[in-house]
Design an enzyme around this catalytic site. Structure first.
Site, PDB file in Angstrom:
ATOM      1  N   ARG A 198       0.915  -1.440  -0.029  1.00 29.89           N
ATOM      2  CA  ARG A 198       0.048   0.018   0.005  1.00 29.89           C
ATOM      3  C   ARG A 198       0.902   1.095   0.014  1.00 29.89           C
ATOM      4  O   ARG A 198       1.859   1.107   0.459  1.00 29.89           O
ATOM      5  CB  ARG A 198      -0.840  -0.061   1.238  1.00 29.89           C
ATOM      6  N   ASP A 222       3.840   0.154  -7.442  1.00 32.86           N
ATOM      7  CA  ASP A 222       2.610  -0.321  -7.950  1.00 32.86           C
ATOM      8  C   ASP A 222       1.414   0.446  -7.361  1.00 32.86           C
ATOM      9  O   ASP A 222       0.233   0.106  -7.394  1.00 32.86           O
ATOM     10  CB  ASP A 222       2.250  -1.883  -7.904  1.00 32.86           C
ATOM     11  N   GLU A 227      -4.211   7.617  -5.060  1.00 39.66           N
ATOM     12  CA  GLU A 227      -4.332   6.876  -6.310  1.00 39.66           C
ATOM     13  C   GLU A 227      -5.437   7.337  -6.940  1.00 39.66           C
ATOM     14  O   GLU A 227      -6.398   7.043  -6.534  1.00 39.66           O
ATOM     15  CB  GLU A 227      -4.077   5.286  -6.107  1.00 39.66           C
ATOM     16  N   HIS A 246      -1.726   0.218  -9.419  1.00 46.44           N
ATOM     17  CA  HIS A 246      -2.446  -0.723  -8.563  1.00 46.44           C
ATOM     18  C   HIS A 246      -2.750  -1.832  -9.609  1.00 46.44           C
ATOM     19  O   HIS A 246      -3.956  -2.308  -9.518  1.00 46.44           O
ATOM     20  CB  HIS A 246      -3.449  -0.290  -7.976  1.00 46.44           C
TER      21      HIS A 246
END
Length: 282
Positions: A198, A222, A227, A246
């Site tokens: 995360r 990622d 986000e 993600h």
């Protein structure tokens, strides 16, 4: 329909589970999540309503491990950067000084050796990497031997030795900003940080400063917070950073398997059976 609803299947954190929703569904028995991470849920609140919770760790582990290794390899060999050079209209030849980092024989430090972390170790072993790991609990000796992994009781030891540091922990109050200024300064100046957990596990301001100052060599992410990042965020402007939106679990087969695992958990609760992937509040 509120009195008929007995189960909720969360897809990408939707619907939002708050007190108002829980109060409106008096017969709700189970919430099944489409992924492993549960940090978007107030688990104590949900539990206080007598509602069980489940995630989908089996379905997502292989795809997420693949994504972690893809980021490691892409960063090490500067794949994104050289792709832009290769497709450029002015491309005549590739500069001889555009050198990547050799992965084979390098040291990989895995922070979080759960289901996903262990699958990353299996993949890294195929690349002849030396594997270190830090975890709340040490793996069994036979599990360590199967992947050639060495346990680091202290995270500092791992950070100081690793050429690549991969973060694979769940986001909890204890892991928020787990990797900050101090931890980044312990890493080698040539090291790469890979985060597939995360975004909030890494202090992004400290990471930007570390990348700009050459405290570490590169980052492959990622996950970020928020986000997506604001379009003027400095991480988006650094050549030594790869960011993906993600994508860890986003494969065709994983998506199908996630749904199957969620349905299995839901049906277990509705039929009074043990849940295969029950998650209890911490």
């Amino acid at each position: 329909l509120s009195k008929k609803v007995q189960a909720i299947y969360l897809w990408w954190h939707k619907p939002v589970i708050d007190r108002e929703l829980l109060q409106s569904l008096p017969n709700l028995k189970v919430i099944a999540n489409s992924g492993a991470g549960m940090d978007h849920l107030d688990m104590k609140l949900v539990s206080s309503f007598g509602v069980k919770m489940a995630n989908a760790p089996c379905a997502v582990s292989s795809s997420t491990a693949d994504a972690g290794m893809a980021l490691l390899l892409a960063s090490a060999r500067r794949i994104v950067e050289v792709h832009h050079i290769a497709v450029s209209s002015s491309m005549d030849y590739c500069e001889a000084d555009i050198l990547g980092v050799k992965v084979s024989g390098a040291t990989l430090g895995i922070i979080g050796m759960g289901r996903i972390g262990y699958k990353i170790a299996l993949r890294a072993r195929a690349f002849e990497m030396k594997i270190l790991y830090h975890n709340r609990t040490q793996r069994k000796a036979q599990e360590e031997q199967a992947v050639g992994a060495t346990y680091c009781e202290k995270i500092d030891s791992l950070l100081q030795q690793a050429d690549f540091v991969m973060v694979v922990v769940s986001l909890t109050p204890q892991t928020r900003n787990l990797i900050g200024k101090r931890e980044l300064e312990l890493m080698k100046p040539t090291a790469t940080l890979i985060n597939i957990s995360r975004g909030a596990v890494v202090d992004q301001e400290a990471l930007v400063m570390a990348l700009q100052a050459g405290v570490i060599g590169a980052a492959a992410l990622d996950v970020t917070y928020p986000e997506p990042l604001p379009r003027d965020h400095p991480l988006l402007k650094l050549k030594n950073v790869i960011i993906t939106p993600h994508l860890g679990i986003k494969t065709d087969k994983a998506t199908y398997m996630i749904t199957e695992e969620a349905v299995e958990n839901i049906l277990a609760v509705l039929n009074g059976l043990p849940m295969p992937s029950e998650v209890l509040p911490i």
